[in-house]
Design a protein around this motif. Sequence first.
Motif, PDB file in Angstrom:
ATOM      1  N   MET A 263       0.840  -1.192   0.000  1.00  0.00           N
ATOM      2  CA  MET A 263       0.000   0.000   0.000  1.00  0.00           C
ATOM      3  C   MET A 263       0.877   1.245   0.000  1.00  0.00           C
ATOM      4  N   LYS A 264       0.488   2.223  -0.787  1.00  0.00           N
ATOM      5  CA  LYS A 264       1.204   3.488  -0.867  1.00  0.00           C
ATOM      6  C   LYS A 264       0.183   4.607  -0.686  1.00  0.00           C
ATOM      7  N   ILE A 265       0.371   5.435   0.345  1.00  0.00           N
ATOM      8  CA  ILE A 265      -0.582   6.490   0.661  1.00  0.00           C
ATOM      9  C   ILE A 265       0.130   7.839   0.685  1.00  0.00           C
ATOM     10  N   ALA A 266      -0.452   8.827   0.005  1.00  0.00           N
ATOM     11  CA  ALA A 266       0.059  10.195   0.013  1.00  0.00           C
ATOM     12  C   ALA A 266      -0.733  11.006   1.029  1.00  0.00           C
ATOM     13  N   PHE A 267      -0.025  11.740   1.863  1.00  0.00           N
ATOM     14  CA  PHE A 267      -0.641  12.597   2.875  1.00  0.00           C
ATOM     15  C   PHE A 267      -0.293  14.050   2.541  1.00  0.00           C
ATOM     16  N   ILE A 268      -1.327  14.878   2.386  1.00  0.00           N
ATOM     17  CA  ILE A 268      -1.102  16.279   2.060  1.00  0.00           C
ATOM     18  C   ILE A 268      -1.819  17.156   3.083  1.00  0.00           C
ATOM     19  N   SER A 269      -1.330  18.389   3.245  1.00  0.00           N
ATOM     20  CA  SER A 269      -1.905  19.258   4.261  1.00  0.00           C
ATOM     21  C   SER A 269      -1.608  20.715   3.944  1.00  0.00           C
ATOM     22  N   ASP A 270      -2.360  21.601   4.586  1.00  0.00           N
ATOM     23  CA  ASP A 270      -2.076  23.033   4.551  1.00  0.00           C
ATOM     24  C   ASP A 270      -1.958  23.562   3.119  1.00  0.00           C
ATOM     25  N   ILE A 271      -3.065  23.421   2.407  1.00  0.00           N
ATOM     26  CA  ILE A 271      -3.157  23.860   1.019  1.00  0.00           C
ATOM     27  C   ILE A 271      -3.341  25.373   0.940  1.00  0.00           C
ATOM     28  N   HIS A 272      -4.182  25.903   1.804  1.00  0.00           N
ATOM     29  CA  HIS A 272      -4.373  27.347   1.955  1.00  0.00           C
ATOM     30  C   HIS A 272      -4.715  28.046   0.634  1.00  0.00           C
ATOM     31  N   GLY A 273      -5.676  27.498  -0.067  1.00  0.00           N
ATOM     32  CA  GLY A 273      -6.186  28.165  -1.253  1.00  0.00           C
ATOM     33  C   GLY A 273      -5.212  28.270  -2.406  1.00  0.00           C
ATOM     34  N   ASN A 274      -4.166  27.485  -2.401  1.00  0.00           N
ATOM     35  CA  ASN A 274      -3.156  27.515  -3.458  1.00  0.00           C
ATOM     36  C   ASN A 274      -3.418  26.358  -4.425  1.00  0.00           C
ATOM     37  N   ALA A 275      -4.341  26.578  -5.345  1.00  0.00           N
ATOM     38  CA  ALA A 275      -4.741  25.515  -6.269  1.00  0.00           C
ATOM     39  C   ALA A 275      -3.618  25.136  -7.231  1.00  0.00           C
ATOM     40  N   THR A 276      -2.770  26.085  -7.575  1.00  0.00           N
ATOM     41  CA  THR A 276      -1.640  25.789  -8.460  1.00  0.00           C
ATOM     42  C   THR A 276      -0.713  24.759  -7.829  1.00  0.00           C
ATOM     43  N   ALA A 277      -0.450  24.931  -6.537  1.00  0.00           N
ATOM     44  CA  ALA A 277       0.390  23.963  -5.823  1.00  0.00           C
ATOM     45  C   ALA A 277      -0.302  22.610  -5.717  1.00  0.00           C
ATOM     46  N   VAL A 278      -1.612  22.613  -5.475  1.00  0.00           N
ATOM     47  CA  VAL A 278      -2.358  21.354  -5.387  1.00  0.00           C
ATOM     48  C   VAL A 278      -2.227  20.568  -6.690  1.00  0.00           C
ATOM     49  N   GLU A 279      -2.415  21.243  -7.809  1.00  0.00           N
ATOM     50  CA  GLU A 279      -2.325  20.555  -9.097  1.00  0.00           C
ATOM     51  C   GLU A 279      -0.949  19.935  -9.302  1.00  0.00           C
ATOM     52  N   ALA A 280       0.100  20.657  -8.929  1.00  0.00           N
ATOM     53  CA  ALA A 280       1.452  20.124  -9.086  1.00  0.00           C
ATOM     54  C   ALA A 280       1.670  18.909  -8.197  1.00  0.00           C
ATOM     55  N   VAL A 281       1.182  18.980  -6.970  1.00  0.00           N
ATOM     56  CA  VAL A 281       1.335  17.871  -6.029  1.00  0.00           C
ATOM     57  C   VAL A 281       0.540  16.653  -6.490  1.00  0.00           C
ATOM     58  N   LEU A 282      -0.682  16.862  -6.932  1.00  0.00           N
ATOM     59  CA  LEU A 282      -1.495  15.734  -7.397  1.00  0.00           C
ATOM     60  C   LEU A 282      -0.866  15.062  -8.616  1.00  0.00           C
ATOM     61  N   LYS A 283      -0.265  15.846  -9.484  1.00  0.00           N
ATOM     62  CA  LYS A 283       0.436  15.271 -10.635  1.00  0.00           C
ATOM     63  C   LYS A 283       1.612  14.422 -10.172  1.00  0.00           C
ATOM     64  N   ASP A 284       2.339  14.903  -9.171  1.00  0.00           N
ATOM     65  CA  ASP A 284       3.475  14.154  -8.637  1.00  0.00           C
ATOM     66  C   ASP A 284       3.016  12.868  -7.960  1.00  0.00           C
ATOM     67  N   ILE A 285       1.925  12.960  -7.206  1.00  0.00           N
ATOM     68  CA  ILE A 285       1.368  11.781  -6.537  1.00  0.00           C
ATOM     69  C   ILE A 285       0.941  10.736  -7.556  1.00  0.00           C
ATOM     70  N   GLN A 286       0.302  11.200  -8.624  1.00  0.00           N
ATOM     71  CA  GLN A 286      -0.128  10.269  -9.665  1.00  0.00           C
ATOM     72  C   GLN A 286       1.063   9.577 -10.318  1.00  0.00           C
ATOM     73  N   SER A 287       2.157  10.303 -10.515  1.00  0.00           N
ATOM     74  CA  SER A 287       3.349   9.716 -11.139  1.00  0.00           C
ATOM     75  C   SER A 287       3.981   8.662 -10.247  1.00  0.00           C
ATOM     76  N   LYS A 288       3.724   8.742  -8.932  1.00  0.00           N
ATOM     77  CA  LYS A 288       4.276   7.777  -7.984  1.00  0.00           C
ATOM     78  C   LYS A 288       3.301   6.633  -7.689  1.00  0.00           C
ATOM     79  N   ASN A 289       2.147   6.643  -8.360  1.00  0.00           N
ATOM     80  CA  ASN A 289       1.173   5.555  -8.272  1.00  0.00           C
ATOM     81  C   ASN A 289       0.684   5.288  -6.851  1.00  0.00           C
ATOM     82  N   ALA A 290       0.327   6.364  -6.150  1.00  0.00           N
ATOM     83  CA  ALA A 290      -0.236   6.200  -4.810  1.00  0.00           C
ATOM     84  C   ALA A 290      -1.606   5.536  -4.888  1.00  0.00           C
TER      85      ALA A 290
END
Length: 237
Positions: free
Chosen positions: A1-28
């Motif tokens: 099992m591989k789980i990604a934990f994210i926090s403290d987004i604070h309305g920064n959707a640009t950062a969220v998109e980059a992180v989600l892309k990275d998470i997807q590339s790591k097959n969480a």
Amino acid sequence: MKIAFISDIHGNATAVEAVLKDIQSKNADQIVVLGDLCYRGPEPERSLELIQSLNPTVVKGNADEWVVRGIREGEVPDQALDMMRTEQKWTADRLSNEDIDYLKGLPAEATIDLTAQIKIHVFHATPNSLFDIVKPTEADEIVESKLMKEASADIYLYGHIHLPYVRYINGKTVANLGSVGLPFDGMNHASYLMAEGEGEHFKVGIQRVKYDTSQVIRKAEEVAYPNPDFLKQVLAK
């Protein structure tokens, strides 16, 4: 099992998109969110939409509580109170009643199974508070008393302080995820944590994701975010 934990987004959707892309590339296999979704950034509604589209486990942060009921005296430094209240109103005005109800109904903590043998206890600041601060340099005894209350857990994860770290105390693991949207450690890359486990074996690690922070600052100016200087101070490095 591989789980990604994210926090403290604070309305920064640009950062969220980059992180989600990275998470997807790591097959969480799963994503868990430790709060502070909308407040203190230029895109509160889009940030919330991105998180909700994943249908993840989400726990409440202090900034989510602030969006719902406002900021009380004594919760922030006196000199920052007026501006932070202005930012809170700006954020809440851009969310729907359904969005506010969603934030209001978030749980304060959750327990996640990394494997059948390894449990992870997650919360925003501490299990008993959305606001307490536990620094990376605290003594082991303080960390144990404030963060490691759930005896059945093997790993304890939190957000809130925007300072990523991993520690090992009495055979257990404690880590802070850092912040997706507003890192406070001098590096303006988004921060999150990946945990991998199989049976009794596991590993955890902080992940850093570079993205175009100038896009966030431009967005803040476009939407007339009331405190763009704060974002520039944190992100323009």
